[in-house]
Design an enzyme around this catalytic site. Structure first.
Site, PDB file in Angstrom:
ATOM      1  N   GLY A 155     -60.578 -51.337  27.012  1.00 23.72           N
ATOM      2  CA  GLY A 155     -59.896 -51.924  25.867  1.00 23.72           C
ATOM      3  C   GLY A 155     -58.427 -52.215  26.137  1.00 23.72           C
ATOM      4  O   GLY A 155     -57.894 -53.240  25.700  1.00 23.72           O
ATOM      5  N   GLN A 210     -62.730 -50.311  18.260  1.00 30.09           N
ATOM      6  CA  GLN A 210     -63.383 -49.307  17.408  1.00 30.09           C
ATOM      7  C   GLN A 210     -64.531 -49.908  16.602  1.00 30.09           C
ATOM      8  O   GLN A 210     -65.367 -49.170  16.090  1.00 30.09           O
ATOM      9  CB  GLN A 210     -62.359 -48.684  16.445  1.00 30.09           C
ATOM     10  CG  GLN A 210     -61.338 -47.788  17.120  1.00 30.09           C
ATOM     11  CD  GLN A 210     -61.930 -46.477  17.620  1.00 30.09           C
ATOM     12  OE1 GLN A 210     -62.944 -45.996  17.120  1.00 30.09           O
ATOM     13  NE2 GLN A 210     -61.303 -45.902  18.627  1.00 30.09           N
ATOM     14  N   HIS A 257     -66.706 -47.207  26.433  1.00 26.52           N
ATOM     15  CA  HIS A 257     -66.847 -45.770  26.176  1.00 26.52           C
ATOM     16  C   HIS A 257     -66.795 -45.404  24.701  1.00 26.52           C
ATOM     17  O   HIS A 257     -66.949 -44.243  24.334  1.00 26.52           O
ATOM     18  CB  HIS A 257     -65.831 -44.956  26.985  1.00 26.52           C
ATOM     19  CG  HIS A 257     -64.416 -45.037  26.525  1.00 26.52           C
ATOM     20  ND1 HIS A 257     -63.773 -43.966  25.938  1.00 26.52           N
ATOM     21  CD2 HIS A 257     -63.492 -46.023  26.579  1.00 26.52           C
ATOM     22  CE1 HIS A 257     -62.523 -44.302  25.656  1.00 26.52           C
ATOM     23  NE2 HIS A 257     -62.330 -45.546  26.040  1.00 26.52           N
ATOM     24  N   THR A 271     -63.218 -57.015  42.496  1.00 22.90           N
ATOM     25  CA  THR A 271     -64.672 -56.836  42.614  1.00 22.90           C
ATOM     26  C   THR A 271     -65.227 -56.233  41.326  1.00 22.90           C
ATOM     27  O   THR A 271     -64.687 -55.249  40.817  1.00 22.90           O
ATOM     28  CB  THR A 271     -64.987 -55.913  43.812  1.00 22.90           C
ATOM     29  OG1 THR A 271     -64.447 -56.536  44.982  1.00 22.90           O
ATOM     30  CG2 THR A 271     -66.481 -55.692  43.989  1.00 22.90           C
ATOM     31  N   CYS A 326     -54.978 -40.973  22.488  1.00 22.62           N
ATOM     32  CA  CYS A 326     -53.969 -41.476  23.408  1.00 22.62           C
ATOM     33  C   CYS A 326     -52.590 -40.908  23.095  1.00 22.62           C
ATOM     34  O   CYS A 326     -51.741 -40.838  23.956  1.00 22.62           O
ATOM     35  CB  CYS A 326     -53.909 -42.996  23.322  1.00 22.62           C
ATOM     36  SG  CYS A 326     -55.496 -43.736  23.065  1.00 22.62           S
TER      37      CYS A 326
HETATM   38  N1  PLP Z   1     -57.768 -50.274  20.979  1.00 22.30           N
HETATM   39  C1  PLP Z   1     -58.226 -49.344  20.130  1.00 22.30           C
HETATM   40  C2  PLP Z   1     -58.307 -49.653  18.670  1.00 22.30           C
HETATM   41  C3  PLP Z   1     -58.626 -48.088  20.607  1.00 22.30           C
HETATM   42  O1  PLP Z   1     -59.075 -47.166  19.771  1.00 22.30           O
HETATM   43  C4  PLP Z   1     -58.530 -47.826  22.004  1.00 22.30           C
HETATM   44  C5  PLP Z   1     -58.869 -46.494  22.543  1.00 22.30           C
HETATM   45  O2  PLP Z   1     -58.845 -45.500  21.859  1.00 22.30           O
HETATM   46  C6  PLP Z   1     -58.063 -48.843  22.850  1.00 22.30           C
HETATM   47  C7  PLP Z   1     -57.687 -50.058  22.299  1.00 22.30           C
HETATM   48  C8  PLP Z   1     -57.967 -48.643  24.330  1.00 22.30           C
HETATM   49  O3  PLP Z   1     -59.256 -48.714  24.895  1.00 22.30           O
HETATM   50  P1  PLP Z   1     -59.551 -48.045  26.334  1.00 22.30           P
HETATM   51  O4  PLP Z   1     -59.601 -46.574  26.104  1.00 22.30           O
HETATM   52  O5  PLP Z   1     -60.878 -48.601  26.724  1.00 22.30           O
HETATM   53  O6  PLP Z   1     -58.471 -48.480  27.250  1.00 22.30           O
END
Ligand code: PLP
Length: 386
Positions: free
Chosen positions: A70, A178, A200, A236, A324
């Site tokens: 993401g 999400q 994931h 790749t 995060c």
């Molecule tokens: N955007 C949103 C709304 C998310 O909840 C997240 C991850 O929690 C991301 C982006 C980032 O995705 P990734 O963990 O695959 O980098």
């Protein structure tokens, strides 16, 4: 392992996903760019996954580009759109509650001379389509708004905003990380030009995702190198993870209506149970326009981190904001944006339900949570012992 209520943080890969992936780790390990038989097998598998991802969101296979998740999809859409269209203008519209993958990309663009409007949200976390329309200027080149918020679960009126973006001929990206796998999605009904998703979050593996780019939409590349992904994303292909992404998205969207119904019922029972059993608690986010698995409550007179640790000791995994940002002591920008005080933002609890949660999990949590909260409040100098 206890009871896992952190499915917005990440999910476990499903057995069907693992089964799909395994052959591509050691037996069918080809490079999808090689022209020999092993390479051609790999190419076939990548293209099957592309078709699966496209079908899940109502897109064409040639509009799907695989990414490393993401974060990459958001960076690519936002920065790539900015640089592809900077001849027309340098103004971008987003919201105050975006994921940091979008917010920090926008902040980086500001340093490169772009101008960003951060739209406010209402007390339930919704962006007003009216505000979006008013913010559009002749030099606006991109609107980027998330479909569903990772912390409070609020779902945005993306289709309404998509219609506005189209009328004004402004490119529209949505971070649907999400939302994909949680609610039905059709890129044409939503009228989005770009959409990011991540494996994931819907029982695929970490480090893989996709960016949908509508045919004909110009978005510059971020990664330069080989000619993979039709020359738009070098590197790749992550064959096993991509195969897993295809399997996971097909599984997640196959029976989506019944998943939504099951989780919504469990979610609402959990919310009701918490709000009635624990005084001085409030729901954050919209009561109904929210992700089926998202519960976010403010629990006054406690520290969210302390509550998380106590829950962890009792065998429940939850979150107090987005995964995060845990590790940082800053209050959540999302909770501040919906009007919470710093204290209330620090006392928030996110419980995110997923396919493996049961009604019994909810009962078990509701059986222990009130006493845990009370014992923390008993220790707090700010407490008004209920
Ligand atoms: N955007 C949103 C709304 C998310 O909840 C997240 C991850 O929690 C991301 C982006 C980032 O995705 P990734 O963990 O695959 O980098």
């Amino acid at each position: 392992m206890g009871i896992y209520f952190d499915n917005a943080g990440t999910t476990a890969a499903k057995p069907e996903v693992l089964e799909a992936i395994l052959p591509y780790l050691a037996q069918q390990y080809g490079n999808a760019s090689s022209i020999h038989a092993v390479g051609r097998e790999a190419r076939k598998a990548v293209e099957k996954a592309r078709t699966q991802v496209a079908a899940a969101i109502g897109a064409k296979p040639e509009e799907i580009y695989f990414t490393a998740g993401g974060t990459e999809g958001d960076n690519w859409a936002v920065k790539g759109a900015a640089f592809a269209h900077n001849q027309k203008g340098r103004h971008i519209i987003t919201s105050a509650i975006e994921h940091h993958a979008v917010l920090h990309s926008c902040q980086w663009l500001q340093k490169q001379g772009f101008e960003i409007t951060y739209l406010p949200v209402d007390a339930q976390g919704r962006v007003s389509p009216n505000h979006v329309e008013k913010a559009i200027r002749p030099d606006t080149i991109l609107i980027t708004l998330m479909m569903a918020n990772n912390e409070i679960g609020t779902i945005q009126p993306i289709a309404e905003i998509g219609a506005i973006a189209r009328v004004h001929k402004v490119l529209f990206h949505t971070d649907a990380v999400q939302a994909v796998g949680a609610v039905p999605i059709d890129v044409n009904a939503l009228q989005v030009d770009a959409l990011s998703l991540s494996g994931h979050k819907f029982y695929g593996v970490k480090g893989v995702g996709a960016l949908y780019i509508r045919q004909g939409v110009r978005i510059d590349s971020l990664l330069h190198g080989g000619a993979q992904e039709r020359g738009r994303r070098a590197g790749t292909e992550n064959l096993p993870a991509i195969v897993g992404l295809g399997a996971a998205i097909e599984l997640a969207t196959r029976d989506i209506e019944s998943h939504v119904a099951r989780l919504t019922k469990m979610r609402d029972r959990l919310i009701h149970g918490i709000l009635t059993a624990i005084p001085h608690t409030r729901l954050n986010g919209h009561p109904t326009r929210r992700l089926p698995g998202n519960v976010n409550v403010s629990v006054d007179y406690i520290e969210g981190e302390a509550l998380l640790l106590r829950l962890d000791l009792a065998g429940f995994q939850a979150s107090s904001g987005s995964a995060c940002t845990s590790g940082s002591l800053d209050p959540s920008h999302v909770l501040l944006a919906i009007g919470l005080s710093h204290e209330a933002a620090h006392g928030s609890l996110r419980l995110s339900l997923g396919d493996y949660n049961t009604e019994q999990d909810v009962d078990e949590l509701l059986a222990v949570l009130p006493a845990i909260v009370q014992s923390l409040r008993d220790m707090s100098p700010f407490s008004v012992t209920s």
